[in-house]
Design an enzyme around this catalytic site. Structure first.
Site, PDB file in Angstrom:
ATOM      1  N   ASN A 168       6.431   7.161  -5.873  1.00 47.75           N
ATOM      2  CA  ASN A 168       5.096   7.679  -5.583  1.00 47.75           C
ATOM      3  C   ASN A 168       4.940   8.958  -6.415  1.00 47.75           C
ATOM      4  O   ASN A 168       5.435  10.017  -6.042  1.00 47.75           O
ATOM      5  CB  ASN A 168       5.029   7.960  -4.074  1.00 47.75           C
ATOM      6  CG  ASN A 168       3.699   8.512  -3.635  1.00 47.75           C
ATOM      7  OD1 ASN A 168       2.891   8.951  -4.457  1.00 47.75           O
ATOM      8  ND2 ASN A 168       3.473   8.523  -2.330  1.00 47.75           N
ATOM      9  N   ARG A 205       3.229   3.450  -6.331  1.00 48.72           N
ATOM     10  CA  ARG A 205       1.885   3.794  -5.883  1.00 48.72           C
ATOM     11  C   ARG A 205       1.062   4.061  -7.145  1.00 48.72           C
ATOM     12  O   ARG A 205       1.455   4.900  -7.972  1.00 48.72           O
ATOM     13  CB  ARG A 205       1.938   5.052  -5.020  1.00 48.72           C
ATOM     14  CG  ARG A 205       0.583   5.515  -4.581  1.00 48.72           C
ATOM     15  CD  ARG A 205       0.696   6.800  -3.812  1.00 48.72           C
ATOM     16  NE  ARG A 205      -0.604   7.274  -3.392  1.00 48.72           N
ATOM     17  CZ  ARG A 205      -0.832   8.485  -2.909  1.00 48.72           C
ATOM     18  NH1 ARG A 205       0.176   9.334  -2.785  1.00 48.72           N
ATOM     19  NH2 ARG A 205      -2.034   8.835  -2.540  1.00 48.72           N
ATOM     20  N   HIS A 231      -6.158   7.024  -0.680  1.00 46.02           N
ATOM     21  CA  HIS A 231      -5.211   7.078   0.455  1.00 46.02           C
ATOM     22  C   HIS A 231      -5.038   5.707   1.121  1.00 46.02           C
ATOM     23  O   HIS A 231      -4.670   5.615   2.288  1.00 46.02           O
ATOM     24  CB  HIS A 231      -5.669   8.100   1.538  1.00 46.02           C
ATOM     25  CG  HIS A 231      -5.461   9.519   1.132  1.00 46.02           C
ATOM     26  ND1 HIS A 231      -6.347  10.519   1.464  1.00 46.02           N
ATOM     27  CD2 HIS A 231      -4.471  10.115   0.431  1.00 46.02           C
ATOM     28  CE1 HIS A 231      -5.916  11.671   0.962  1.00 46.02           C
ATOM     29  NE2 HIS A 231      -4.790  11.444   0.331  1.00 46.02           N
ATOM     30  N   HIS A 249      -6.536  11.219   7.593  1.00 45.33           N
ATOM     31  CA  HIS A 249      -5.338  11.503   6.793  1.00 45.33           C
ATOM     32  C   HIS A 249      -5.500  12.922   6.259  1.00 45.33           C
ATOM     33  O   HIS A 249      -6.236  13.157   5.296  1.00 45.33           O
ATOM     34  CB  HIS A 249      -5.226  10.484   5.644  1.00 45.33           C
ATOM     35  CG  HIS A 249      -4.070  10.753   4.724  1.00 45.33           C
ATOM     36  ND1 HIS A 249      -2.965   9.945   4.638  1.00 45.33           N
ATOM     37  CD2 HIS A 249      -3.841  11.771   3.851  1.00 45.33           C
ATOM     38  CE1 HIS A 249      -2.115  10.447   3.762  1.00 45.33           C
ATOM     39  NE2 HIS A 249      -2.622  11.561   3.261  1.00 45.33           N
ATOM     40  N   LEU A 250      -4.847  13.873   6.921  1.00 45.51           N
ATOM     41  CA  LEU A 250      -5.017  15.286   6.561  1.00 45.51           C
ATOM     42  C   LEU A 250      -3.721  15.824   5.968  1.00 45.51           C
ATOM     43  O   LEU A 250      -2.776  16.156   6.684  1.00 45.51           O
ATOM     44  CB  LEU A 250      -5.411  16.105   7.803  1.00 45.51           C
ATOM     45  CG  LEU A 250      -6.610  15.586   8.624  1.00 45.51           C
ATOM     46  CD1 LEU A 250      -6.862  16.492   9.827  1.00 45.51           C
ATOM     47  CD2 LEU A 250      -7.852  15.479   7.759  1.00 45.51           C
ATOM     48  N   ARG A 304      -8.712  21.313  -3.309  1.00 40.54           N
ATOM     49  CA  ARG A 304      -9.946  20.657  -3.773  1.00 40.54           C
ATOM     50  C   ARG A 304     -11.117  21.014  -2.867  1.00 40.54           C
ATOM     51  O   ARG A 304     -10.947  21.169  -1.658  1.00 40.54           O
ATOM     52  CB  ARG A 304      -9.758  19.129  -3.772  1.00 40.54           C
ATOM     53  CG  ARG A 304      -8.900  18.635  -4.897  1.00 40.54           C
ATOM     54  CD  ARG A 304      -8.578  17.164  -4.752  1.00 40.54           C
ATOM     55  NE  ARG A 304      -7.171  16.960  -4.457  1.00 40.54           N
ATOM     56  CZ  ARG A 304      -6.624  15.807  -4.082  1.00 40.54           C
ATOM     57  NH1 ARG A 304      -7.375  14.731  -3.961  1.00 40.54           N
ATOM     58  NH2 ARG A 304      -5.346  15.728  -3.839  1.00 40.54           N
ATOM     59  N   GLU A 356      -0.294  15.366  11.404  1.00 39.54           N
ATOM     60  CA  GLU A 356       0.876  15.095  12.253  1.00 39.54           C
ATOM     61  C   GLU A 356       1.471  16.355  12.864  1.00 39.54           C
ATOM     62  O   GLU A 356       2.164  16.288  13.876  1.00 39.54           O
ATOM     63  CB  GLU A 356       1.982  14.405  11.418  1.00 39.54           C
ATOM     64  CG  GLU A 356       1.615  13.005  10.987  1.00 39.54           C
ATOM     65  CD  GLU A 356       2.532  12.458   9.892  1.00 39.54           C
ATOM     66  OE1 GLU A 356       3.703  12.871   9.812  1.00 39.54           O
ATOM     67  OE2 GLU A 356       2.058  11.620   9.108  1.00 39.54           O
ATOM     68  N   GLU A 412       3.869   5.799   3.150  1.00 37.65           N
ATOM     69  CA  GLU A 412       3.320   4.938   2.107  1.00 37.65           C
ATOM     70  C   GLU A 412       4.415   4.066   1.508  1.00 37.65           C
ATOM     71  O   GLU A 412       4.157   2.942   1.087  1.00 37.65           O
ATOM     72  CB  GLU A 412       2.663   5.812   1.020  1.00 37.65           C
ATOM     73  CG  GLU A 412       1.368   6.420   1.522  1.00 37.65           C
ATOM     74  CD  GLU A 412       0.951   7.697   0.821  1.00 37.65           C
ATOM     75  OE1 GLU A 412       1.819   8.392   0.255  1.00 37.65           O
ATOM     76  OE2 GLU A 412      -0.255   8.001   0.841  1.00 37.65           O
TER      77      GLU A 412
END
Ligand code: ADP
Length: 385
Positions: free
Chosen positions: A8, A89, A177, A202-203, A235, A325, A373
């Site tokens: 990845n 990925r 993601h 998804h943070l 970003r 999480e 992932e």
């Protein structure tokens, strides 16, 4: 033992894992090389004491040289692990790839042709593929795309209100993601058997939301690029496109300057002036750290609300990735702004990062589900081997 190597490649990192080919596919090795082209560091998160030291990484190491070092290091280990395939990925599959693909020269050319859609990420994803193809032509390589999961989006969710010819030429909302969302979708039926309309947040350093109906993406906050939607580590997330025109026309900023501003200097880092990392902002008592956290949560709650019409209601909310999480504060602040949905948290469960963090009075469950992932990549590689 036959294993799958997963790779990845992020903008300055290379995460890797070795998954056995047969169940249980629990990784026997997982780690990352971070700080490429700055201050490279090798770390194992699933360590194995029997492994030798990783060679020194040159400061100017690229994704290509890091992959080479990794292959050499893996070869030198005294284990019976035999790499039979490599799963990667790949951030962009465009409209060409709607499922994982076995890589050959033709596929590689098509992947390279998608570089203009993700100029900052796609080349990093392709460098390890080329390196491994040259070094290990006998090993199958599989590309798994961040965009695939979102090909099921509602057609309206993909469309910009630009002249239609732009959409016909590929200027649409792809979403990213996808591998993380794919993993969460795979575990949802067991964890939330009755929930059909779910928003997954998804943070992480990169952050996005996915509205899923029956485990399929119907809308997501990232769009044509991974710049849209939520406030992220560095970003900006969504901004009025008129700001870009202003920066060009009134301030004379160049395209590379604007690109650096939007991808590197904005988000949590830009607002706080302190850090792009939520954990560091939480530890700071500077008011601008608090401001950055507040903006992150305000915008995340707003974007969650914006996705609800795409689902026609909401049965559950799921948090995942580094912030989702681990940051009880972020989850509490986001959920506090969604109280009007009847949603409420159990404070101690939230503090403990429990799997279910909603209170017994909450109108819908709120969950914390760790994502991975590499497991999705490994499974896809096995399926295509
Ligand atoms: P990515 O994979 O996109 O680089 P991650 O999913 O690893 O990012 O998430 C990184 C983010 O998670 C950073 O903002 C980091 O500060 C945050 N994070 C990790 N652990 C904690 C924690 N215990 N408390 C608050 N934030 C955390």
């Amino acid at each position: 033992m036959d294993v799958i190597l997963t790779i990845n490649a992020g903008s300055s990192s290379l995460k890797f894992a070795l998954h056995p080919v047969s169940e249980p596919m629990t990784p026997v090795l997982r780690g990352k090389i971070t700080g490429l082209k700055r201050a490279p560091e090798f770390k194992l998160s699933v360590p194995d004491e029997s492994r030798s030291r990783f060679p020194k990484i040159r400061v100017d190491a690229t994704h290509e040289t890091a992959t080479q070092l990794l292959l050499d290091w893996l070869d030198a280990q005294d284990t019976d692990h035999k790499i039979v395939a490599v799963g990667h990925r790949v951030v962009h599959g465009g409209e060409t790839f709607t499922k994982p693909a076995l890589i050959d020269e033709t596929v590689l050319v098509k992947l390279a042709a998608l570089t203009p859609l993700a100029p900052l990420h796609q080349p990093h994803n392709l460098a390890p593929i080329r390196m491994i193809a040259a070094r290990r032509p006998d090993v199958s390589q599989v590309a798994c795309f961040d965009t695939c999961f979102h090909t099921t989006q509602d057609p309206l969710a993909k469309l910009f209100a630009l002249p239609k010819s732009y959409a016909e030429q590929g200027v649409i909302r792809y979403g990213f993601h996808g591998l993380s969302y794919d993993f969460i979708a795979s575990v949802l039926p067991a964890k939330l058997p009755t929930a059909s309309r779910v928003i997954v947040a998804h943070l992480g350093n990169g952050a996005s939301l996915c509205a899923m109906k029956g485990g399929k993406s119907v809308a997501t906050t990232m769009g044509f690029t991974a710049l849209d939607g939520l406030v992220m580590g560095r970003r900006s997330g969504a901004i009025d496109p008129g700001v870009i025109l202003h920066l060009v026309q009134q301030r004379g900023m160049s395209v590379p300057e604007i690109e650096t501003l939007l991808y590197q200097k904005s988000g949590l880092l830009g607002i706080s002036g302190i850090s792009n990392a939520m954990q560091e902002l939480e530890a700071s008592d500077h008011p601008d750290a608090a401001l950055a956290i507040d903006l992150f949560c305000y915008r995340a709650a707003g974007e969650i609300a914006k996705l609800i019409p795409a689902l026609g209601g909401l049965d559950a909310l799921v948090f995942t990735a580094g912030i989702g999480e681990n940051s009880a504060l972020t989850r509490a602040k986001i959920c506090a702004r969604l109280g009007w949905l009847g949603l409420s948290l159990d404070e101690s469960a939230n503090q403990a990062n429990d799997e279910v963090i909603s209170s017994t009075q909450s109108a819908l469950p709120v969950m914390v589900i760790p994502t991975t992932e590499d497991a999705v990549i490994a499974k896809s590689a096995i399926a295509l081997m």
